[in-house]
Design a protein around this motif. Structure first.
Motif, short mmCIF file in Angstrom:
data_model
loop_
_atom_site.label_atom_id
_atom_site.label_comp_id
_atom_site.label_asym_id
_atom_site.label_seq_id
_atom_site.Cartn_x
_atom_site.Cartn_y
_atom_site.Cartn_z
N GLY A 150 0.78 -1.24 0.00
CA GLY A 150 0.00 0.00 0.00
C GLY A 150 0.80 1.27 0.00
N ALA A 151 2.13 1.19 -0.03
CA ALA A 151 2.98 2.39 0.04
C ALA A 151 3.98 2.38 -1.12
N PRO A 152 3.84 3.30 -2.08
CA PRO A 152 4.79 3.31 -3.21
C PRO A 152 6.18 3.73 -2.77
N LEU A 153 7.17 3.21 -3.48
CA LEU A 153 8.56 3.59 -3.30
C LEU A 153 9.08 4.08 -4.64
N VAL A 154 9.54 5.32 -4.70
CA VAL A 154 9.99 5.94 -5.94
C VAL A 154 11.51 6.07 -5.89
N VAL A 155 12.18 5.62 -6.95
CA VAL A 155 13.63 5.80 -7.09
C VAL A 155 13.85 6.82 -8.19
N LEU A 156 14.43 7.95 -7.82
CA LEU A 156 14.58 9.10 -8.72
C LEU A 156 16.05 9.38 -8.96
N GLY A 157 16.39 9.77 -10.18
CA GLY A 157 17.77 10.11 -10.48
C GLY A 157 17.96 10.35 -11.96
N GLU A 158 19.10 10.91 -12.32
CA GLU A 158 19.36 11.21 -13.71
C GLU A 158 19.73 9.96 -14.49
N THR A 196 12.08 6.25 -11.99
CA THR A 196 11.70 7.34 -12.88
C THR A 196 12.65 8.52 -12.75
N HIS A 197 12.64 9.35 -13.80
CA HIS A 197 13.26 10.67 -13.70
C HIS A 197 12.19 11.76 -13.88
N ASP A 198 10.93 11.34 -13.96
CA ASP A 198 9.81 12.24 -14.19
C ASP A 198 9.36 12.82 -12.85
N LEU A 199 9.64 14.09 -12.64
CA LEU A 199 9.30 14.72 -11.37
C LEU A 199 7.80 14.76 -11.14
N ALA A 200 7.03 14.99 -12.21
CA ALA A 200 5.57 15.05 -12.08
C ALA A 200 5.01 13.70 -11.68
N LEU A 201 5.51 12.61 -12.30
CA LEU A 201 5.06 11.27 -11.94
C LEU A 201 5.40 10.97 -10.48
N ALA A 202 6.61 11.33 -10.07
CA ALA A 202 7.01 11.07 -8.69
C ALA A 202 6.05 11.74 -7.71
N GLN A 203 5.67 12.98 -7.99
CA GLN A 203 4.74 13.68 -7.11
C GLN A 203 3.36 13.05 -7.12
N LEU A 204 2.92 12.56 -8.27
CA LEU A 204 1.62 11.91 -8.35
C LEU A 204 1.59 10.63 -7.51
N TYR A 229 22.42 17.88 -4.82
CA TYR A 229 22.05 17.24 -6.08
C TYR A 229 20.54 17.16 -6.23
N THR A 230 19.83 16.83 -5.16
CA THR A 230 18.37 16.78 -5.23
C THR A 230 17.80 18.14 -5.61
N GLN A 231 18.34 19.20 -5.02
CA GLN A 231 17.89 20.56 -5.37
C GLN A 231 18.16 20.86 -6.84
N LYS A 232 19.32 20.44 -7.33
CA LYS A 232 19.66 20.65 -8.74
C LYS A 232 18.68 19.91 -9.65
N LEU A 233 18.31 18.70 -9.24
CA LEU A 233 17.36 17.90 -10.02
C LEU A 233 16.01 18.60 -10.08
N LEU A 234 15.53 19.12 -8.97
CA LEU A 234 14.24 19.80 -8.93
C LEU A 234 14.29 21.10 -9.73
N ASP A 235 15.42 21.80 -9.68
CA ASP A 235 15.55 23.08 -10.39
C ASP A 235 15.60 22.88 -11.91
N ALA A 236 15.88 21.65 -12.37
CA ALA A 236 15.96 21.38 -13.80
C ALA A 236 14.60 21.14 -14.42
N ASP A 237 13.53 21.21 -13.66
CA ASP A 237 12.17 21.09 -14.20
C ASP A 237 11.95 22.19 -15.24
N PRO A 238 11.46 21.84 -16.46
CA PRO A 238 11.26 22.86 -17.50
C PRO A 238 10.43 24.06 -17.05
N ALA A 239 9.52 23.85 -16.10
CA ALA A 239 8.71 24.97 -15.62
C ALA A 239 9.56 26.05 -14.97
N ARG A 240 10.80 25.71 -14.60
CA ARG A 240 11.69 26.69 -13.95
C ARG A 240 12.73 27.24 -14.92
#
Length: 484
Positions: free
Chosen positions: A30-38, A204-212, A242-253
């Protein structure tokens, strides 16, 4: 209840070099685990080690506990009986997992028959229902994989992997190439199993998917975990630079690309109608693509974005109308960057051999290839591998390198960053923008509205009752057919 637990799982190459440093994790019901990275951070290698599906030239170490049984990561054959029954794996490259000689519905039905043991008629019915739930009707079910768009192929692979009813789902980049609506739909499907006590491990590397998806987050870089914890807390206040850099690379920014004066016409479409399978996708389009400009195209999967680009390149004959290309330029100056690069490279040939052929064809020196490798942040060692031995992001950058060797005057970039993490994506888009600044005309297809808004000189939307939107000059007149 813990469904999967990994203790000190690491991955090594044949020389003993660590590609993934020891990782411990727990997947609860019942609890998703997301692995995020470039791209190249080791996310997919970690998932493969957990499932016993590493390529033969790599090996793993550590302990993995699944379905009340403990497994040695160094003995991958012990995981085989779990595939499809206890664990469903959604692959990163759908065309590598689909049989090119079987129609889509038949592939899903086969999984229902062989894994779940359904009778043939029941298996076909279940397959049709699965595809319909993913927005794929009878027509798509009758198609072969090469006749499907990237988004359609991804959904067929999803349906086939889930047909066995496994409790744990390992989803490796499950939304690559999908528009926002389809991405959200797949996210809902992935989380639906959690409601009945299932488990989800999403790579994933998809920030939007990770948040969903939410749940817990592991951030990886260069094969090591740099941060972990509740996803919402990390996104709100990352502790690692590095995590901050990853979030800042979102095209919306991103800052908006400066508009430049366009040059002469390179490709024109007049009263252009483009069809597939007897269905008009684009009708009566007047379109002019000029040197130095980037034109963005958006729309849902299967709406005709790729077909339009192929028609402008001369790879697909329009049903009506005409395409005019600049005269006195070699046909090789009109290039395509494929949405799924794996379909554009010879599978059984080393990547370096393929690129060497292209370099010779265009009189480019080895030093130029090496300079492009560095510019694209690609290790020279990758050239000794075959396409399936590199990540999707690495292969997409190698495809861009191949295109750059041809010095294109027109580039049809079909979802060129759908396999890239935000950091690498920004670098690749910057390179494509540099090609435009050097006089290349670019038709850029993307599902990411923010990316197109920051990058394109003007945009148009295809599909349904889509309209053409413009920034910088008047939009062409467009009448669009129903989505395919």
């Amino acid at each position: 209840m813990t469904l999967l637990q990994a203790d000190d799982v690491a991955v090594f190459d044949a020389s003993g070099r660590a590609l993934v440093h020891p990782v411990s994790l727990r997947l609860d019901a019942g609890a998703p685990l997301v692995v995020l990275g470039e791209t190249g951070s080791g996310k997919s290698l970690l998932a493969q080690a957990l499932m016993g599906t590493l390529p033969p030239e790599l090996w793993a170490r550590g302990r993995v506990r699944i379905a009340e049984a403990e497994h040695d990561a160094a003995q991958p054959q012990g995981f085989r009986r779990l595939w499809g029954r206890a664990v469903a794996v959604l692959p990163q490259e759908p065309w590598l997992s689909l049989d090119p000689l079987m129609r889509a519905r038949a592939q899903v039905a086969e999984a229902h028959a062989l894994v779940r043991g359904l009778a043939p008629v029941a298996a076909r019915r279940a397959a049709a229902a699965d595809l319909a739930a993913l927005g794929l009707g009878d027509e798509a079910g009758r198609r072969y994989p090469h006749e499907l768009s990237g988004g359609m192929a991804q959904r067929v692979a999803f349906a086939a992997a889930r047909a066995g009813g496994a409790r744990i789902v390992v989803a490796d980049e499950p939304t690559k190439g999908l528009d926002a609506a389809r991405r959200d739909e797949v996210a809902r499907l992935l989380t639906r199993a959690l409601e009945t006590g299932g488990g989800l491990l999403a790579i994933t590397h998809d920030l939007a998917l990770a948040q969903l998806l939410g749940g817990r987050l592991i951030v990886m870089r260069e094969g090591a975990v740099v941060e972990s914890g509740p996803l919402a807390e990390i996104f709100a206040a990352p502790q690692a630079d590095y995590t901050q850099k990853l979030l800042d690379a979102d095209p919306a920014r991103w800052p908006r690309r400066a508009r430049r004066a366009a040059g002469p016409s390179v490709v024109e479409g007049r009263r252009l109608t483009v069809s597939r399978g007897g269905r008009a996708l684009v009708e009566g389009l007047d379109l002019t693509l000029r040197a130095g400009e980037i034109v963005g195209v958006s729309g849902p999967s299967g709406c005709g974005k790729s077909s339009l680009g192929d028609a402008l390149l001369g790879l697909h004959a329009p049903a009506c109308g005409a395409v005019r290309r600049i005269e006195g330029v070699a046909r090789t100056a009109f290039q395509k960057l494929y949405q799924d690069p794996v379909s554009a490279f010879p599978r059984r040939r080393a990547l370096g051999a393929t690129l060497a052929d292209v370099a010779r064809r265009f009189g480019r020196r080895r030093a130029e290839v090496e300079a492009l490798l560095a510019r694209l942040d690609l290790a020279p060692a990758l050239l000794a591998r075959r396409p399936e031995q590199v990540s999707g992001g690495e292969l997409q950058r190698l495809a861009l390198l191949r295109v750059m060797l041809a010095e294109p005057r027109f580039l049809f970039a079909d979802e060129p960053t759908s396999r890239l993490d935000p950091i690498t994506q920004r670098g690749v888009i910057d390179l494509i923008a540099t090609l435009a600044e050097e006089g290349c005309s670019v038709l850029l297809v993307s599902h990411d509205a923010a990316l197109l808004d920051r990058t394109a000189d003007w945009r148009m939307a295809l599909g349904g009752h889509g309209t053409a939107e413009a920034a910088g000059r008047a939009a062409p007149a467009v009448a669009l057919g129903a989505a395919g």
